[in-house]
Scaffold this motif. Sequence first.
Motif, PDB file in Angstrom:
ATOM      1  N   ILE A  68       0.807  -1.226   0.000  1.00 20.99           N
ATOM      2  CA  ILE A  68       0.000   0.000   0.000  1.00 20.99           C
ATOM      3  C   ILE A  68       0.834   1.268   0.000  1.00 20.99           C
ATOM      4  O   ILE A  68       0.308   2.343  -0.190  1.00 20.99           O
ATOM      5  N   TYR A  69       2.135   1.167   0.277  1.00 18.11           N
ATOM      6  CA  TYR A  69       2.922   2.403   0.432  1.00 18.11           C
ATOM      7  C   TYR A  69       4.152   2.233  -0.441  1.00 18.11           C
ATOM      8  O   TYR A  69       4.029   2.191  -1.661  1.00 18.11           O
ATOM      9  N   VAL A 253      -1.480  16.205   5.564  1.00 25.11           N
ATOM     10  CA  VAL A 253      -0.949  15.016   6.242  1.00 25.11           C
ATOM     11  C   VAL A 253       0.205  14.469   5.413  1.00 25.11           C
ATOM     12  O   VAL A 253       0.021  13.886   4.355  1.00 25.11           O
ATOM     13  N   MET A 256       3.451  10.380   9.613  1.00 29.80           N
ATOM     14  CA  MET A 256       2.960  10.049  10.955  1.00 29.80           C
ATOM     15  C   MET A 256       4.067   9.310  11.686  1.00 29.80           C
ATOM     16  O   MET A 256       3.899   8.158  12.090  1.00 29.80           O
ATOM     17  N   MET A 282      -8.663  17.873   5.654  1.00 27.62           N
ATOM     18  CA  MET A 282      -7.450  17.149   6.052  1.00 27.62           C
ATOM     19  C   MET A 282      -7.055  16.317   4.844  1.00 27.62           C
ATOM     20  O   MET A 282      -7.856  15.520   4.358  1.00 27.62           O
ATOM     21  N   GLU A 283      -5.873  16.538   4.354  1.00 29.01           N
ATOM     22  CA  GLU A 283      -5.532  15.918   3.071  1.00 29.01           C
ATOM     23  C   GLU A 283      -4.142  15.314   3.115  1.00 29.01           C
ATOM     24  O   GLU A 283      -3.168  15.967   3.474  1.00 29.01           O
ATOM     25  N   GLY A 284      -4.083  14.035   2.769  1.00 25.61           N
ATOM     26  CA  GLY A 284      -2.793  13.359   2.668  1.00 25.61           C
ATOM     27  C   GLY A 284      -2.229  13.514   1.271  1.00 25.61           C
ATOM     28  O   GLY A 284      -2.961  13.760   0.318  1.00 25.61           O
ATOM     29  N   PHE A 285      -0.925  13.365   1.179  1.00 30.91           N
ATOM     30  CA  PHE A 285      -0.321  13.484  -0.159  1.00 30.91           C
ATOM     31  C   PHE A 285       1.015  12.768  -0.189  1.00 30.91           C
ATOM     32  O   PHE A 285       1.629  12.497   0.845  1.00 30.91           O
ATOM     33  N   MET A 286       1.441  12.463  -1.394  1.00 29.62           N
ATOM     34  CA  MET A 286       2.779  11.939  -1.637  1.00 29.62           C
ATOM     35  C   MET A 286       3.437  12.934  -2.588  1.00 29.62           C
ATOM     36  O   MET A 286       2.814  13.397  -3.544  1.00 29.62           O
ATOM     37  N   ASN A 289       3.101  12.860  -6.372  1.00 25.03           N
ATOM     38  CA  ASN A 289       1.946  13.435  -7.086  1.00 25.03           C
ATOM     39  C   ASN A 289       2.332  14.692  -7.865  1.00 25.03           C
ATOM     40  O   ASN A 289       1.626  15.093  -8.782  1.00 25.03           O
TER      41      ASN A 289
ATOM     42  N   HIS B 248      -6.363   9.126  -4.476  1.00 23.64           N
ATOM     43  CA  HIS B 248      -7.046  10.398  -4.750  1.00 23.64           C
ATOM     44  C   HIS B 248      -8.535  10.354  -4.410  1.00 23.64           C
ATOM     45  O   HIS B 248      -9.336  11.090  -4.995  1.00 23.64           O
ATOM     46  N   LEU B 272      -5.670   6.310   9.685  1.00 19.95           N
ATOM     47  CA  LEU B 272      -5.443   7.594   9.004  1.00 19.95           C
ATOM     48  C   LEU B 272      -4.167   7.614   8.174  1.00 19.95           C
ATOM     49  O   LEU B 272      -4.008   8.478   7.310  1.00 19.95           O
ATOM     50  N   PHE B 273      -3.271   6.674   8.422  1.00 22.95           N
ATOM     51  CA  PHE B 273      -2.043   6.619   7.626  1.00 22.95           C
ATOM     52  C   PHE B 273      -2.349   6.487   6.136  1.00 22.95           C
ATOM     53  O   PHE B 273      -1.603   6.974   5.283  1.00 22.95           O
ATOM     54  N   TYR B 274      -3.488   5.858   5.839  1.00 28.01           N
ATOM     55  CA  TYR B 274      -3.883   5.687   4.433  1.00 28.01           C
ATOM     56  C   TYR B 274      -4.196   7.022   3.753  1.00 28.01           C
ATOM     57  O   TYR B 274      -4.201   7.093   2.536  1.00 28.01           O
ATOM     58  N   LEU B 275      -4.472   8.054   4.550  1.00 31.25           N
ATOM     59  CA  LEU B 275      -4.651   9.376   3.945  1.00 31.25           C
ATOM     60  C   LEU B 275      -3.415   9.731   3.124  1.00 31.25           C
ATOM     61  O   LEU B 275      -3.511  10.329   2.051  1.00 31.25           O
ATOM     62  N   ILE B 276      -2.259   9.368   3.654  1.00 31.62           N
ATOM     63  CA  ILE B 276      -0.999   9.673   2.973  1.00 31.62           C
ATOM     64  C   ILE B 276      -0.791   8.734   1.790  1.00 31.62           C
ATOM     65  O   ILE B 276      -0.594   9.178   0.658  1.00 31.62           O
ATOM     66  N   THR B 277      -0.852   7.444   2.061  1.00 30.22           N
ATOM     67  CA  THR B 277      -0.448   6.476   1.028  1.00 30.22           C
ATOM     68  C   THR B 277      -1.377   6.528  -0.177  1.00 30.22           C
ATOM     69  O   THR B 277      -0.980   6.189  -1.277  1.00 30.22           O
ATOM     70  N   SER B 279      -3.208   9.406  -0.889  1.00 30.05           N
ATOM     71  CA  SER B 279      -3.466  10.830  -1.206  1.00 30.05           C
ATOM     72  C   SER B 279      -4.961  11.157  -1.110  1.00 30.05           C
ATOM     73  O   SER B 279      -5.574  11.653  -2.051  1.00 30.05           O
ATOM     74  N   ILE B 280      -5.522  10.862   0.051  1.00 31.96           N
ATOM     75  CA  ILE B 280      -6.966  11.046   0.254  1.00 31.96           C
ATOM     76  C   ILE B 280      -7.249  12.419   0.862  1.00 31.96           C
ATOM     77  O   ILE B 280      -6.537  12.870   1.756  1.00 31.96           O
ATOM     78  N   ARG B 281      -8.295  13.031   0.376  1.00 33.56           N
ATOM     79  CA  ARG B 281      -8.802  14.258   0.993  1.00 33.56           C
ATOM     80  C   ARG B 281     -10.017  13.917   1.831  1.00 33.56           C
ATOM     81  O   ARG B 281     -10.946  13.272   1.353  1.00 33.56           O
ATOM     82  N   MET B 282      -9.976  14.338   3.093  1.00 29.08           N
ATOM     83  CA  MET B 282     -11.089  14.068   4.013  1.00 29.08           C
ATOM     84  C   MET B 282     -11.539  15.429   4.521  1.00 29.08           C
ATOM     85  O   MET B 282     -10.747  16.181   5.072  1.00 29.08           O
TER      86      MET B 282
END
Lengths: 346, 346
Positions: A68-69, A253, A256, A282-286, A289, B248, B272-277, B279-282
């Motif tokens: 997943i990562y 984000v 972590m 709250m938004e995660g990113f790599m 991207n 995304h 929540l780590f999956y937000l990063i892997t 690239s999720i916006r919540m």
Amino acid sequence: MAEVRVNKKVVLKDFITAFPRESDMEVVTTDTIQLKVPEGSTAVLLKNLYLSCDPYMRWRMSKHDEPIYFPDFVPGSAITGVGVGKVLDSSHPDFKVGDYVWGMTGWEEYSLITSTEGFFKIRYPDLPLSYYTGLLGIAGYTAYAGFHEICSPKKGEYVFVSAASGAVGQLVGQFAKLMGCHVVGSAGSDEKVNLLKNKFGFDGAFNYKEEPDLNAALKRLFPDGIDISFENVGGQMLDAVLLNMRTHGRIAVCGMISQYHNLDKPEGVHNLFYLITKSIRMEGFMVSNFFHKYHQFEEITAQLIKDGKITYLEDAAEGLENAPAALVGLFAGRNVGKQLVVVSHE
Amino acid sequence: MAEVRVNKKVVLKDFITAFPRESDMEVVTTDTIQLKVPEGSTAVLLKNLYLSCDPYMRWRMSKHDEPIYFPDFVPGSAITGVGVGKVLDSSHPDFKVGDYVWGMTGWEEYSLITSTEGFFKIRYPDLPLSYYTGLLGIAGYTAYAGFHEICSPKKGEYVFVSAASGAVGQLVGQFAKLMGCHVVGSAGSDEKVNLLKNKFGFDGAFNYKEEPDLNAALKRLFPDGIDISFENVGGQMLDAVLLNMRTHGRIAVCGMISQYHNLDKPEGVHNLFYLITKSIRMEGFMVSNFFHKYHQFEEITAQLIKDGKITYLEDAAEGLENAPAALVGLFAGRNVGKQLVVVSHE
């Protein structure tokens, strides 16, 4: 006949489940490498100069059933990571002998790169090449893209950065200051707090290890609340951040690190209800991207460096022999500034 | 002299800490009201017709030191909530005698509204007026704005809706279908699951109470993952959603009804780590963020109703006497469709 050299490397002995130790890795000097790319390939043969130690590498030291990562490391083979190298031989049209490049290479003296995806030619080799392990590479671009693309910053906003003295955090803070924001960071020692305030130009900073109540610490430093939080830590710090966000706040984000030692059972985050009540994004990113715009960032940041508008601190370990300690030190928070390993200065 | 009437009302006896019971409220018939607005005011005197039962009301039944969400109810006074009323008297220029309006009113027969902020004049009184407690009011606009403004939907995307048979969920699913998305919902009984599939046009649905493993349930219904999740539930369902999101993906955080009974110690969310892997916006939101565009939504949705393109199910309790049971039933999941209370049909 191409020259054959001993190729010293750092290998992960076996997958780990606990906090990383130096003894989980070893330096091996029994392998050799031919300093020439195979006929008919589009490979590149690199002499590795500088290697980056990054938090995400903790993930790769453990075995995962689902990819997943990042891919897991291969026990017994050289650890891989972002590094800067010099092209010794190439059959790839974009990379010539003598070019300096950065990308995903091996923790070894020489690497044969068969896929150059994600490799960038260095356009400013007059700047310190080690900067491309951080400021001008992944950490810098993570800070820049994360702050500008994810956080939608406006002048005068209140910005919090966790793990603020780390490679990414110190730069987020500076990009935010250049934008005219009010910036406060957290770090894990008084020395680091001092650096944030007196070297990196943060408006405020605190040592989270000396704060019995993270919520109270943030309330003290952000009496009017936080508009933007650049999250590198997760867990309890994120819970305290959520309590202190302002309406329409944004949380980028990025990492972590507090959870990487135990991602099978990560700490719960309890205050997500505030996402609703304060309309928080709250938004995660790599950073990958944004790779298509990397050279734009490189140009802007190179200019900031030349103009003396960015302060950057490196923590360099000399030699592959010291690479395991450098990586473990990163997870223990022993580094001050960007942790890297010098394989060779030229 | 203005006419004076008995004003039956539903009051909260005292703040609660546990799961709400009918006995936490009582119906009081000892108060009277003058059916005229005070001289010199800009008040409006309403005859209440329909009252909405909404999940956020659970929050208001407990005492909070910090006013982070909605104001707490006042024990001994009439509960307040969104309702539809007819203007009996008015000194406000925007509201005339005989107008139908919706907004924050009291759980009582007549309400004197001294602040009309957040009140809307009903432009389609030919449609069932009760629809303005839901489909054409808060629930409908929450679904519409949350889906279109927060989720950035595209045709063909995979959409998950939790609490999908509720007032908001049933409409999110239908707005998503109108957009050409693939929609799956979760609900708490086989009857509701049946409704989702056979009445509201969802492509799939499951009864979360009969799924020992929510992650497995989502994997089964979303073999290719979830692009958009409309979160009404929180807790374990959100953790399972995070595991199944696609890169995304977007999560609109509308509610966390699974946590409202115990917001002092909400469940942790661990993934929540999956937000990063990924690239999720919540993003959390309150429908009031979008009130300035309400009449646009009203017009679009009124047309959809007239064209028979929206199916809407109401669960109406008759009379203020049945209001406490209706509200408690909402938290227990006993309602099927939008829960409302009929104070008077005209």
